[in-house]
Design an enzyme around this catalytic site. Structure first.
Site, PDB file in Angstrom:
ATOM      1  N   ASP A   1       0.871  -1.169   0.000  1.00 64.65           N
ATOM      2  CA  ASP A   1       0.000   0.000   0.000  1.00 64.65           C
ATOM      3  C   ASP A   1       0.912   1.224   0.000  1.00 64.65           C
ATOM      4  OD1 ASP A   1      -2.263   1.697   0.476  1.00 64.65           O
ATOM      5  OD2 ASP A   1      -3.207   0.033   1.528  1.00 64.65           O
TER       6      ASP A   1
ATOM      7  N   ASP B   1      -2.902   4.808  -2.533  1.00 65.79           N
ATOM      8  CA  ASP B   1      -3.937   5.454  -1.732  1.00 65.79           C
ATOM      9  C   ASP B   1      -4.331   6.820  -2.314  1.00 65.79           C
ATOM     10  OD1 ASP B   1      -5.288   5.137   0.962  1.00 65.79           O
ATOM     11  OD2 ASP B   1      -4.361   7.086   1.288  1.00 65.79           O
TER      12      ASP B   1
ATOM     13  N   GLU C   1      -6.362   3.912  -5.885  1.00 65.32           N
ATOM     14  CA  GLU C   1      -7.622   4.148  -5.157  1.00 65.32           C
ATOM     15  C   GLU C   1      -8.091   5.562  -5.461  1.00 65.32           C
ATOM     16  OE1 GLU C   1      -9.561   4.370  -0.723  1.00 65.32           O
ATOM     17  OE2 GLU C   1      -7.777   5.484  -1.320  1.00 65.32           O
TER      18      GLU C   1
ATOM     19  N   HIS D   1     -10.944  -2.249   3.966  1.00 62.71           N
ATOM     20  CA  HIS D   1     -10.828  -1.853   5.375  1.00 62.71           C
ATOM     21  C   HIS D   1     -11.592  -0.574   5.707  1.00 62.71           C
ATOM     22  CE1 HIS D   1      -8.016   0.468   3.100  1.00 62.71           C
ATOM     23  NE2 HIS D   1      -7.845   1.281   4.126  1.00 62.71           N
ATOM     24  N   ASP D   2     -12.192   0.066   4.702  1.00 63.98           N
ATOM     25  CA  ASP D   2     -12.943   1.310   4.926  1.00 63.98           C
ATOM     26  C   ASP D   2     -14.454   1.113   4.839  1.00 63.98           C
ATOM     27  OD1 ASP D   2     -10.550   2.779   5.055  1.00 63.98           O
ATOM     28  OD2 ASP D   2     -10.578   3.171   2.890  1.00 63.98           O
TER      29      ASP D   2
HETATM   30  O1  TEU Z   1      -9.290   6.105   1.888  1.00 66.73           O
HETATM   31  C1  TEU Z   1      -9.751   7.157   1.122  1.00 66.73           C
HETATM   32  C2  TEU Z   1     -11.174   7.510   1.263  1.00 66.73           C
HETATM   33  O2  TEU Z   1     -11.535   8.567   0.865  1.00 66.73           O
HETATM   34  C3  TEU Z   1     -12.164   6.612   1.863  1.00 66.73           C
HETATM   35  O3  TEU Z   1     -12.159   5.329   1.547  1.00 66.73           O
HETATM   36  C4  TEU Z   1     -12.298   6.922   3.293  1.00 66.73           C
HETATM   37  O4  TEU Z   1     -12.072   5.835   4.135  1.00 66.73           O
HETATM   38  C5  TEU Z   1     -13.724   7.318   3.496  1.00 66.73           C
HETATM   39  O5  TEU Z   1     -14.109   8.134   2.479  1.00 66.73           O
HETATM   40  C6  TEU Z   1     -13.902   8.056   4.742  1.00 66.73           C
HETATM   41  O6  TEU Z   1     -15.237   8.424   4.777  1.00 66.73           O
HETATM   42  C7  TEU Z   1      -7.921   5.883   1.951  1.00 66.73           C
HETATM   43  C8  TEU Z   1      -7.651   4.709   2.857  1.00 66.73           C
HETATM   44  O7  TEU Z   1      -8.196   3.562   2.284  1.00 66.73           O
HETATM   45  C9  TEU Z   1      -8.175   5.016   4.215  1.00 66.73           C
HETATM   46  O8  TEU Z   1      -8.052   3.948   5.101  1.00 66.73           O
HETATM   47  C10 TEU Z   1      -7.407   6.211   4.741  1.00 66.73           C
HETATM   48  O9  TEU Z   1      -7.958   6.622   5.975  1.00 66.73           O
HETATM   49  C11 TEU Z   1      -7.446   7.377   3.770  1.00 66.73           C
HETATM   50  O10 TEU Z   1      -7.213   7.003   2.427  1.00 66.73           O
HETATM   51  C12 TEU Z   1      -6.355   8.354   4.122  1.00 66.73           C
HETATM   52  O11 TEU Z   1      -5.110   7.784   3.840  1.00 66.73           O
END
Ligand code: TEU
Length: 564
Positions: A97, A203, A262, A335-336
């Site tokens: 990542d 990311d 992403e 994970h989100d």
């Molecule tokens: O996530 C980016 C992101 O915008 C979303 O998936 C976020 O978790 C969600 O919109 C919040 O409401 C990435 C990562 O996957 C996430 O875990 C991190 O917190 C984020 O970037 C910051 O690095």
């Protein structure tokens, strides 16, 4: 020749919650090493590790303070080298990542940057004056909101300027317009490739180029957790920076690599550009449209229920948009996101297994590269969160505190959090029915779901009709039949609110994927051409061969191959 990743399946590990080898309640590399056989038996081709770099863990590792070391929570570089070797020996690849839209505020680049206005790293981050007089009510440079509540700007009293952070104040955004920053990112990537990794999940990589002059976004009420993407998603130089990165990092390297970006807010039009092989940017992107359809306009914690026709239409539009140029990634979970069986399926015990398998069938039948998030292959469910103190994730904690501070409806906030909180994805992996689900001998950092007594990997490994066995079968089909990677995609019954069906076809083979996304049985007419079609995979006992008319039981999911 078709790139290898078109017939591959990727498995995401969130190391903190996967397996703990040293009893501190937090998963680690040693734990992953002990559990690699589970992934070998599942049959996945690639493992993507959520961040394991050195980090203050404000956002569980998405805030990196050293890109060239492993956080002691997870192990050492030597453990990492062992892991890469074992993964490769099992015939799998390992993808890191890469979080480079921002760093931790404890990264030496940022501590230097904030040390004085004329420091050589000052311009590595995004610093701006206050637009008005100083004072307690000082305004931010623009109206952008942070994804984790409040404004996207924090005042630095030492140098009397604001810095930008689209996420937490401990995650300052890098200034990609500075060529030194781009060079530093390139060097990190090369360093990891030289260490043996097989690619990167990047990311929020469509946020790296901010709009010229950082203009105000369409006004939104910050306290309602709404983000306007205008100022930073798919910005003016993003394609140029990605093409440059890919060329300079991968150019001239032999090997089979994978890059996936992403991209919150990305459109089909932009995704075609990012994934057009002729442009040399990325292999595939994670889009978010299908993850947003149950969010209300006031934010993700204000749930608006699932409209299956809208979900189908969204997924089908992405299938069509990237059919001739580009490539889709396919995912329900990461994970989100809350657990898909609780979100789009039916986690009532009677329907849980069938609906988990049904959703898997829908996703894995599509054109694209499927991603499985740890525990999804077991049909893991949301956690029964009830109290504010149940939540660990900073997004959830900040949101709750904000509602509280503004005198909002805290009961509604808790309901929204239970349904949508990212902690749903992060409860420990359920290995067995024993203490802490076999995740750790210590106190897990986030509680284990009580349903691990019956929902766990050990029980499902022993059963031939488990959710796990169904995932294994889907992966095997993708590896064996080229039509999964190559076939055209044609939706059927597009307006039906309960049946999800489509065909996949090449010159040599035609498949029908048909799923009943509801509890009530349904009879549908699929046409004479499907009579006698061979059942490749079903999720209920005694599924019959196809006939012109099919009667589908609740959450019945089938894949048929047409007779030729
Ligand atoms: O996530 C980016 C992101 O915008 C979303 O998936 C976020 O978790 C969600 O919109 C919040 O409401 C990435 C990562 O996957 C996430 O875990 C991190 O917190 C984020 O970037 C910051 O690095």
């Amino acid at each position: 020749m078709r790139p290898w990743w078109k017939s591959a399946v990727v498995y995401q590990i969130y190391p903190r919650s996967f397996a703990d080898s040293d009893g501190d309640g937090i998963g680690d590399l040693g734990g992953i090493l002990q559990r690699l056989d589970h992934l070998g038996a599942l049959g996945v081709d690639v493992i993507w590790l959520s961040p394991i770099y050195r980090s203050p863990q404000a956002d569980n590792g998405y805030d990196i303070s050293d890109y060239r070391d492993i956080d002691p929570l997870f192990g050492t570089l030597a453990d990492f080298d062992t892991l890469v070797a074992k993964v490769h020996a099992l015939g799998m690849k390992l993808v890191m990542d890469l979080v480079v839209n921002h760093t931790s505020d404890e990264h030496p680049w940022f501590t230097e940057s904030r040390s004085s206005r004329d420091n050589s790293k000052r311009d590595w981050y995004i610093w701006r004056d206050a637009p008005d007089d100083a004072g307690p009510s000082r305004r931010e440079p623009n109206n952008w909101g942070s994804f984790f509540s409040g404004p996207a700007w924090t005042w630095d009293p030492g140098t009397e300027q604001f810095y930008l952070h689209l996420f937490d104040r401990k995650q300052p955004d890098l200034n990609w317009d500075n060529p030194e920053v781009r060079k530093a990112v390139r060097d990190i990537m090369v360093w990891w490739l030289d260490r043996g990794v097989d690619g990167f999940r990047m990311d929020v990589i469509n946020f790296i180029s901010k709009a010229e002059g950082l203009p105000d976004a369409r006004p939104v009420p910050l306290q309602r957790h709404v983000i306007a993407f205008d100022g930073f998603a798919d910005g003016p130089h993003v394609h140029e920076y990605l093409a440059e990165l890919t060329r300079t990092v991968f150019g001239g390297r032999d090997g089979e690599y994978l890059t996936v970006g992403e991209m919150p807010g990305v459109t089909t039009v932009e995704a075609r550009l990012y994934t057009d092989p002729a442009r040399g940017e990325l292999d595939m992107v994670f889009q978010f449209e299908h993850m947003g359809i149950d969010h209300s306009p006031t934010g993700k914690f204000d749930h608006r229920g699932l409209d299956l026709v809208v979900l189908k239409d969204t997924m089908h539009r992405w299938q069509a948009a990237l059919a001739d140029v580009g490539w889709n990634s396919l995912y329900w979970n990461n994970h989100d996101q809350p657990r898909v069986v609780s979100r789009f399926g039916d986690d009532d015990p009677v329907h849980w297994a069938a609906s988990a398998k049904a959703l898997a069938t829908i996703l894995h039948g599509m054109r694209g590269t499927p991603f499985i998030y740890q525990g999804e292959e077991l049909g893991m469910t949301n956690y029964p969160f009830r109290f504010p103190q149940d939540h660990r994730d900073l997004e959830a904690v900040n949101y709750y505190n904000e509602v509280l501070a503004l005198g909002g409806d805290t009961a509604a906030a808790l309901t929204g959090l239970a349904r949508m909180s990212r902690d749903n994805a992060r409860t420990p992996m359920q290995w067995d029915a024993g203490r802490n689900a076999g995740f750790s001998t210590g106190q897990p950092w986030l509680p284990v779901n009580p349903n691990h007594s019956w929902l766990n990997a050990e029980a499902q490994t022993a059963a031939t009709d488990s959710v796990l066995a169904h995932y294994r079968a889907l992966i095997r089909l993708r590896h064996e039949l080229p039509v999964f990677a190559d076939g055209d995609f044609t939706p059927l019954f597009a307006d039906d609110p309960q049946i999800w069906a489509y065909t996949r076809a090449t010159a040599d083979a035609t498949l029908l994927v048909i799923v009943n996304c509801g509890r009530e049985p349904r009879t549908v007419d699929i046409g004479a051409e499907w009579a006698g079609a061979q059942l490749l995979l079903g999720n209920l006992p005694k599924t019959p061969a196809a006939s012109t008319t099919l009667t589908l039981q609740g959450w019945d999911a089938r894949i048929y191959a047409a007779r030729r």
